[in-house]
Scaffold this motif. Structure first.
Motif, PDB file in Angstrom:
ATOM      1  N   UNK A  97       0.846  -1.186   0.000  1.00 56.55           N
ATOM      2  CA  UNK A  97       0.000   0.000   0.000  1.00 56.55           C
ATOM      3  C   UNK A  97       0.889   1.246   0.000  1.00 56.55           C
ATOM      4  N   UNK A  98       0.285   2.377  -0.337  1.00 52.98           N
ATOM      5  CA  UNK A  98       1.026   3.635  -0.354  1.00 52.98           C
ATOM      6  C   UNK A  98       1.358   4.088   1.067  1.00 52.98           C
ATOM      7  N   UNK A  99       2.589   4.497   1.245  1.00 51.15           N
ATOM      8  CA  UNK A  99       3.041   5.087   2.492  1.00 51.15           C
ATOM      9  C   UNK A  99       3.768   6.378   2.169  1.00 51.15           C
ATOM     10  N   UNK A 100       3.450   7.437   2.880  1.00 48.25           N
ATOM     11  CA  UNK A 100       4.162   8.700   2.717  1.00 48.25           C
ATOM     12  C   UNK A 100       4.602   9.214   4.073  1.00 48.25           C
ATOM     13  N   UNK A 101       5.656   9.987   4.047  1.00 44.71           N
ATOM     14  CA  UNK A 101       6.281  10.498   5.261  1.00 44.71           C
ATOM     15  C   UNK A 101       6.484  11.995   5.069  1.00 44.71           C
ATOM     16  N   UNK A 102       6.062  12.780   6.047  1.00 43.39           N
ATOM     17  CA  UNK A 102       6.128  14.236   5.902  1.00 43.39           C
ATOM     18  C   UNK A 102       7.553  14.746   5.729  1.00 43.39           C
ATOM     19  N   UNK A 103       8.531  13.935   6.105  1.00 36.62           N
ATOM     20  CA  UNK A 103       9.917  14.343   5.927  1.00 36.62           C
ATOM     21  C   UNK A 103      10.367  14.332   4.477  1.00 36.62           C
ATOM     22  N   UNK A 104       9.632  13.652   3.597  1.00 40.06           N
ATOM     23  CA  UNK A 104       9.938  13.657   2.154  1.00 40.06           C
ATOM     24  C   UNK A 104       8.617  13.815   1.404  1.00 40.06           C
ATOM     25  N   UNK A 105       8.056  15.023   1.394  1.00 39.85           N
ATOM     26  CA  UNK A 105       6.696  15.226   0.889  1.00 39.85           C
ATOM     27  C   UNK A 105       6.520  15.023  -0.606  1.00 39.85           C
ATOM     28  N   UNK A 106       7.598  14.961  -1.363  1.00 42.89           N
ATOM     29  CA  UNK A 106       7.480  14.807  -2.816  1.00 42.89           C
ATOM     30  C   UNK A 106       7.554  13.355  -3.272  1.00 42.89           C
ATOM     31  N   UNK A 107       7.633  12.433  -2.313  1.00 41.78           N
ATOM     32  CA  UNK A 107       7.758  11.020  -2.641  1.00 41.78           C
ATOM     33  C   UNK A 107       6.746  10.201  -1.853  1.00 41.78           C
ATOM     34  N   UNK A 108       6.410   9.033  -2.393  1.00 39.78           N
ATOM     35  CA  UNK A 108       5.664   8.059  -1.618  1.00 39.78           C
ATOM     36  C   UNK A 108       6.314   6.693  -1.833  1.00 39.78           C
ATOM     37  N   UNK A 109       5.977   5.765  -0.958  1.00 41.52           N
ATOM     38  CA  UNK A 109       6.598   4.450  -0.951  1.00 41.52           C
ATOM     39  C   UNK A 109       5.513   3.383  -1.054  1.00 41.52           C
ATOM     40  N   UNK A 110       5.887   2.209  -1.517  1.00 41.24           N
ATOM     41  CA  UNK A 110       4.993   1.067  -1.503  1.00 41.24           C
ATOM     42  C   UNK A 110       5.485   0.137  -0.402  1.00 41.24           C
ATOM     43  N   UNK A 111       4.615  -0.090   0.587  1.00 40.50           N
ATOM     44  CA  UNK A 111       5.071  -0.744   1.800  1.00 40.50           C
ATOM     45  C   UNK A 111       3.983  -1.629   2.384  1.00 40.50           C
ATOM     46  N   UNK A 112       4.405  -2.479   3.334  1.00 45.96           N
ATOM     47  CA  UNK A 112       3.479  -3.306   4.090  1.00 45.96           C
ATOM     48  C   UNK A 112       4.028  -3.398   5.512  1.00 45.96           C
ATOM     49  N   UNK A 113       3.182  -3.257   6.535  1.00 49.80           N
ATOM     50  CA  UNK A 113       3.681  -3.369   7.907  1.00 49.80           C
ATOM     51  C   UNK A 113       4.039  -4.811   8.239  1.00 49.80           C
ATOM     52  N   UNK A 114       5.177  -4.989   8.878  1.00 52.61           N
ATOM     53  CA  UNK A 114       5.635  -6.334   9.227  1.00 52.61           C
ATOM     54  C   UNK A 114       5.751  -6.555  10.727  1.00 52.61           C
ATOM     55  N   UNK A 115       5.787  -5.483  11.524  1.00 53.38           N
ATOM     56  CA  UNK A 115       5.911  -5.662  12.978  1.00 53.38           C
ATOM     57  C   UNK A 115       5.414  -4.422  13.700  1.00 53.38           C
ATOM     58  N   UNK A 116       4.709  -4.649  14.785  1.00 55.73           N
ATOM     59  CA  UNK A 116       4.312  -3.588  15.706  1.00 55.73           C
ATOM     60  C   UNK A 116       4.872  -3.967  17.074  1.00 55.73           C
TER      61      UNK A 116
END
Length: 250
Positions: A97-116
């Motif tokens: 799924x799409x993941x974005x981080x405010x520290x790099x606002x011009x990019x997004x990542x494709x990610x999946x959570x693996x651990x909490x």
């Protein structure tokens, strides 16, 4: 403990961590980059090890640490745990799924959570925990995930050093084709909308039904956007849109 930033957040599947009352906690977590998958083999008689490539880049395990400041952490911790589970696992966790981080606002990542991690209460003033995401080794540029119409003569310039694997939207009736960088891509028996995903190498219609028989590609090689110029010519008997998915290495 480090320091926290209540202005920054992580957005996953359209929901920001800030909507859960979370701040990002800095200090123990590092930002990781991509690594090429290979092994080194020592060969007798050679002073340099031989590189044995796997021809891929590894996923990146990125850890984000969060904290919620509260005067009643004992009363909130179980509800927060459930809210985090709803945030991360409300859809199929087998899909990126799409993941974005405010520290790099011009990019997004494709990610999946693996651990909490466990939820820790500190000094009766906060609840802290971490989430580990497995990120694909490429980051995608915001705006590159939107369709743009193209016509014969257009040049799609890829100014990054990596191939882009677009999503193509073709519409029309009957047979059609287009030429990209001198290579012809044929479409057979069009009867509306067809989608060609050069990343997953899937072909499907507007109902999501797979239609591999409606394309004719040389060696079944899907159209990609190489670094530099990508010239579209002779778009015939169809309308064409492209979602370029410009990308860069983590």
């Amino acid at each position: 403990m480090g320091f926290y930033d209540d202005a920054a957040g992580v957005t996953y599947m359209g929901t920001s961590s800030k909507s859960l009352g979370l701040s990002i906690l800095y200090g123990a977590n590092d930002w990781l980059g991509a690594n090429y998958a290979s092994s080194m083999t020592q060969i007798p008689g050679r002073s340099a090890a031989e590189i044995v490539p796997s021809n891929r880049y590894n996923n990146v395990s990125q850890v984000f640490e969060f904290t919620r400041l509260t005067s009643t952490p004992f009363m909130e911790v179980t509800a927060l745990s459930r809210a985090v589970s709803r945030w991360l696992f409300s859809t199929d966790p087998k899909q990126y799924q799409k993941l974005s981080y405010d520290g790099s606002p011009n990019l997004y990542y494709m990610a999946v959570p693996t651990a909490v991690s466990s939820f820790k209460i500190s000094d009766r003033t906060s609840i802290s925990f971490s989430v580990t995401f497995s990120c694909q080794p490429f980051a995608y540029e915001v705006g590159g995930d939107e369709y743009q119409s193209v016509v014969s003569g257009d040049n799609l310039i890829n100014d990054r050093p990596w191939n882009s694997y677009p999503l193509w939207h073709i519409s029309g009736t009957g047979n059609g084709s287009f030429i990209l960088n001198g290579v012809t891509y044929n479409f057979l028996g069009l009867n509306g909308d067809l989608y060609v995903d050069s990343d997953t190498e899937d072909v499907y219609d507007s109902q999501g039904n797979y239609q591999p028989g409606m394309v004719q590609f040389t060696n079944y090689a899907f159209p990609v956007l190489s670094p530099g110029d990508n010239k579209l010519t002779d778009i015939s008997a169809l309308n064409l849109e492209v979602m370029p998915r410009w990308r860069t290495m983590l």
